[in-house]
Motif scaffolding. Sequence first.
Motif, mmCIF file in Angstrom:
data_model
loop_
_atom_site.group_PDB
_atom_site.id
_atom_site.type_symbol
_atom_site.label_atom_id
_atom_site.label_comp_id
_atom_site.label_asym_id
_atom_site.label_seq_id
_atom_site.Cartn_x
_atom_site.Cartn_y
_atom_site.Cartn_z
ATOM 1 N N SER A 40 11.978 -50.388 66.796
ATOM 2 C CA SER A 40 12.965 -50.580 65.726
ATOM 3 C C SER A 40 12.336 -50.274 64.364
ATOM 4 N N VAL A 41 13.181 -50.129 63.364
ATOM 5 C CA VAL A 41 12.672 -49.886 62.004
ATOM 6 C C VAL A 41 11.773 -51.056 61.576
ATOM 7 N N PHE A 42 12.231 -52.279 61.817
ATOM 8 C CA PHE A 42 11.409 -53.439 61.425
ATOM 9 C C PHE A 42 10.066 -53.440 62.168
ATOM 10 N N PRO B 166 11.161 -38.338 50.707
ATOM 11 C CA PRO B 166 11.267 -38.157 52.155
ATOM 12 C C PRO B 166 12.589 -38.641 52.717
ATOM 13 N N ASN B 167 13.087 -37.954 53.739
ATOM 14 C CA ASN B 167 14.316 -38.356 54.414
ATOM 15 C C ASN B 167 14.003 -39.240 55.611
ATOM 16 N N ASN B 168 12.859 -38.978 56.237
ATOM 17 C CA ASN B 168 12.547 -39.667 57.489
ATOM 18 C C ASN B 168 11.773 -40.956 57.237
ATOM 19 N N LEU B 169 11.817 -41.828 58.230
ATOM 20 C CA LEU B 169 11.277 -43.178 58.036
ATOM 21 C C LEU B 169 9.759 -43.197 57.781
ATOM 22 N N GLY C 116 26.036 -41.327 59.957
ATOM 23 C CA GLY C 116 25.651 -40.448 61.076
ATOM 24 C C GLY C 116 24.542 -40.995 61.953
ATOM 25 N N ASP C 117 23.926 -42.135 61.596
ATOM 26 C CA ASP C 117 22.824 -42.677 62.410
ATOM 27 C C ASP C 117 23.352 -43.384 63.649
ATOM 28 N N ARG C 118 22.673 -43.194 64.761
ATOM 29 C CA ARG C 118 22.986 -43.938 65.974
ATOM 30 C C ARG C 118 22.158 -45.221 66.006
ATOM 31 N N PRO D 254 24.908 -29.679 60.439
ATOM 32 C CA PRO D 254 24.621 -28.237 60.551
ATOM 33 C C PRO D 254 23.197 -27.973 61.035
ATOM 34 N N TYR D 255 22.241 -28.775 60.569
ATOM 35 C CA TYR D 255 20.863 -28.626 61.070
ATOM 36 C C TYR D 255 20.864 -28.729 62.598
ATOM 37 N N GLY D 256 21.530 -29.772 63.091
ATOM 38 C CA GLY D 256 21.567 -29.998 64.530
ATOM 39 C C GLY D 256 22.234 -28.846 65.265
ATOM 40 N N SER E 21 12.987 -27.535 69.558
ATOM 41 C CA SER E 21 14.326 -28.101 69.511
ATOM 42 C C SER E 21 14.221 -29.596 69.240
ATOM 43 N N SER E 22 15.321 -30.286 69.388
ATOM 44 C CA SER E 22 15.361 -31.672 68.922
ATOM 45 C C SER E 22 16.319 -32.486 69.767
ATOM 46 N N ALA E 23 16.061 -33.777 69.815
ATOM 47 C CA ALA E 23 16.985 -34.700 70.474
ATOM 48 C C ALA E 23 18.345 -34.693 69.791
ATOM 49 N N THR E 24 18.405 -34.116 68.613
ATOM 50 C CA THR E 24 19.694 -34.028 67.924
ATOM 51 C C THR E 24 20.727 -33.267 68.756
ATOM 52 N N VAL E 25 20.284 -32.411 69.683
ATOM 53 C CA VAL E 25 21.245 -31.632 70.493
ATOM 54 C C VAL E 25 22.034 -32.524 71.448
ATOM 55 N N LEU F 288 13.783 -48.472 51.698
ATOM 56 C CA LEU F 288 15.129 -48.926 52.025
ATOM 57 C C LEU F 288 15.271 -48.910 53.544
ATOM 58 N N ILE F 289 15.695 -50.031 54.086
ATOM 59 C CA ILE F 289 15.928 -50.127 55.535
ATOM 60 C C ILE F 289 17.428 -49.973 55.743
ATOM 61 N N PHE F 290 17.779 -48.826 56.343
ATOM 62 C CA PHE F 290 19.199 -48.488 56.438
ATOM 63 C C PHE F 290 19.866 -49.228 57.591
ATOM 64 N N GLY F 291 20.310 -50.427 57.333
ATOM 65 C CA GLY F 291 21.084 -51.181 58.314
ATOM 66 C C GLY F 291 20.276 -52.224 59.054
ATOM 67 N N TYR G 51 14.562 -24.563 58.581
ATOM 68 C CA TYR G 51 14.794 -25.732 57.726
ATOM 69 C C TYR G 51 15.138 -26.917 58.616
ATOM 70 N N LYS G 52 14.842 -28.132 58.131
ATOM 71 C CA LYS G 52 14.974 -29.276 59.051
ATOM 72 C C LYS G 52 15.521 -30.564 58.455
ATOM 73 N N ALA G 53 16.036 -30.528 57.241
ATOM 74 C CA ALA G 53 16.519 -31.783 56.648
ATOM 75 C C ALA G 53 18.012 -31.966 56.933
ATOM 76 N N VAL G 54 18.321 -33.011 57.675
ATOM 77 C CA VAL G 54 19.695 -33.240 58.128
ATOM 78 C C VAL G 54 20.669 -33.320 56.939
ATOM 79 N N GLY G 55 20.344 -34.166 55.953
ATOM 80 C CA GLY G 55 21.247 -34.382 54.811
ATOM 81 C C GLY G 55 21.453 -33.108 54.000
HETATM 82 N N1 UFG Z 1 15.361 -45.049 57.946
HETATM 83 C C1 UFG Z 1 15.270 -46.093 57.062
HETATM 84 N N2 UFG Z 1 14.762 -45.846 55.823
HETATM 85 C C2 UFG Z 1 14.335 -44.617 55.429
HETATM 86 C C3 UFG Z 1 14.427 -43.541 56.346
HETATM 87 C C4 UFG Z 1 14.954 -43.798 57.604
HETATM 88 O O1 UFG Z 1 15.648 -47.224 57.369
HETATM 89 O O2 UFG Z 1 13.902 -44.455 54.283
HETATM 90 C C5 UFG Z 1 15.884 -45.326 59.294
HETATM 91 C C6 UFG Z 1 17.054 -44.424 59.658
HETATM 92 O O3 UFG Z 1 18.261 -44.912 59.153
HETATM 93 C C7 UFG Z 1 16.964 -44.415 61.182
HETATM 94 C C8 UFG Z 1 15.449 -44.558 61.454
HETATM 95 O O4 UFG Z 1 14.890 -45.050 60.237
HETATM 96 O O5 UFG Z 1 17.617 -45.548 61.696
HETATM 97 C C9 UFG Z 1 14.806 -43.239 61.783
HETATM 98 O O6 UFG Z 1 15.202 -42.284 60.799
HETATM 99 P P1 UFG Z 1 14.512 -40.843 60.673
HETATM 100 O O7 UFG Z 1 15.216 -40.127 59.581
HETATM 101 O O8 UFG Z 1 13.038 -40.991 60.599
HETATM 102 O O9 UFG Z 1 14.812 -40.195 62.097
HETATM 103 P P2 UFG Z 1 16.204 -39.792 62.769
HETATM 104 O O10 UFG Z 1 16.136 -40.343 64.139
HETATM 105 O O11 UFG Z 1 17.379 -40.097 61.956
HETATM 106 O O12 UFG Z 1 16.060 -38.206 62.733
HETATM 107 C C10 UFG Z 1 15.330 -37.553 63.697
HETATM 108 C C11 UFG Z 1 14.784 -36.225 63.203
HETATM 109 C C12 UFG Z 1 15.890 -35.238 62.952
HETATM 110 C C13 UFG Z 1 16.831 -35.182 64.122
HETATM 111 C C14 UFG Z 1 17.323 -36.575 64.452
HETATM 112 C C15 UFG Z 1 18.250 -36.639 65.607
HETATM 113 O O13 UFG Z 1 14.055 -36.390 62.027
HETATM 114 O O14 UFG Z 1 15.324 -33.961 62.780
HETATM 115 O O15 UFG Z 1 16.174 -37.379 64.756
HETATM 116 O O16 UFG Z 1 17.569 -36.363 66.782
HETATM 117 F F1 UFG Z 1 17.901 -34.411 63.832
#
Ligand code: UFG
Length: 350
Positions: A267-269, A195-198, A293-295, A147-149, A123-127, A214-217, A83-87
């Motif tokens: 960047s996201v933009f 979807p969770n990822n961008l 939790g986002d860097r 927990p995923y990480g 594996s993942s950069a999450t480590v 939605l652009i998170f931040g 499984y791979k969804a962080v949230g």
């Molecule tokens: N983002 C948005 N809007 C969205 C989704 C994401 O603005 O709808 C932003 C996030 O806040 C983040 C960036 O887009 O700033 C990238 O987000 P992702 O979820 O695509 O990617 P992450 O870097 O957060 O996550 C990835 C992998 C995870 C892994 C994590 C840490 O998907 O599996 O990197 O290495 F755990």
Amino acid sequence: MKVLVAGGAGYIGSHTVVELVKAGHEPVIVDNFSNSKETVIDRLEEITGTHLTWYRADLADQSLTRAIFEKETPDAVIHFAGYKAVGESVEQPLDYYENNLNTTFSIARAMIASGCDTIVFSSSATVYGDAELPLTESEPHLDSLSPYGYTKVAGERILTDIAQAHDLKLGLLRYFNPVGADASGRIGENPLGRPNNLMPAVAKVAAGRQDKLLIFGDDYPTRDGSAIRDYLHVTDLAKAHVVALEKLGGFDSSVKIWNLGTGKGTSVFELVAAFEQACGFELAKEVAPRRAGDRAEIYATPTLALEELGWQTELTIEDMCTDTWRWQSNNPDGYPDGEAQSTPSSVNAS
Ligand code: UFG
């Protein structure tokens, strides 16, 4: 090589199956289809022009896993099953620890019992957790924010100990942000639900399946205020698995670690603007608060993969967007439901 691809029907697994066949290897797909559809198998057979061996099986089941290894006697394994969804992992930690670790235990046991001595682990950069950039493979302190990480941190450690004790060749591949789709437009990322990822979220908005992005931040200390990540094309990533498998036997050390990324941050933009160029229209979007939790900024130091594997990314952000859009616009609702045309293999587990 005959390569057992654990989780081979998933996003990165399916693209790796394509690259394995292109490189002359023989994949055996094992997947429980908990987060994928059987019809991906038909698409893979179409792209590769071959009949594929595949199993609908849960790799957490040790006796079933062992029976598959005994029947197939693979030379190597690529382990994507998890499984791979962080949230979701924060809400259901037990499911994540149980599933991701049990598949790893089960695969390791079956490898040792059947004499299979080579494994590449997804594996993942999450480590790297909160480690300071530059992120290099020699970083001593691995940690994670979910927990995923932790399942990736633990998976790396467990497999390292097992590889050293049982003389296995182990490659730990730390992915940064895989996106994009096969250039055929026939396979791609197909998240079930929102979807969770961008990139999948961008693609869903473009396809009219999500009202807005939605652009998170927009207040991060970055060049445009949005968060920076290292996006790499899934086809480049898939090729890295093939090269890692082919070269693992040639190193003295039984355990090798490689970061897989471009080394460049977007960047996201910037990613959204590149996608708008690719699809030819503007996307509905809105700035929202930062996601917990986002860097602010993460990108790879990918030099070791270049030095030791001769691997580096070839495809650009434009390719990632064009290929994602081709997949998404041709398949706005992802893979069709239903069974694969092709018949799965089966085993009798004791
Ligand atoms: N983002 C948005 N809007 C969205 C989704 C994401 O603005 O709808 C932003 C996030 O806040 C983040 C960036 O887009 O700033 C990238 O987000 P992702 O979820 O695509 O990617 P992450 O870097 O957060 O996550 C990835 C992998 C995870 C892994 C994590 C840490 O998907 O599996 O990197 O290495 F755990």
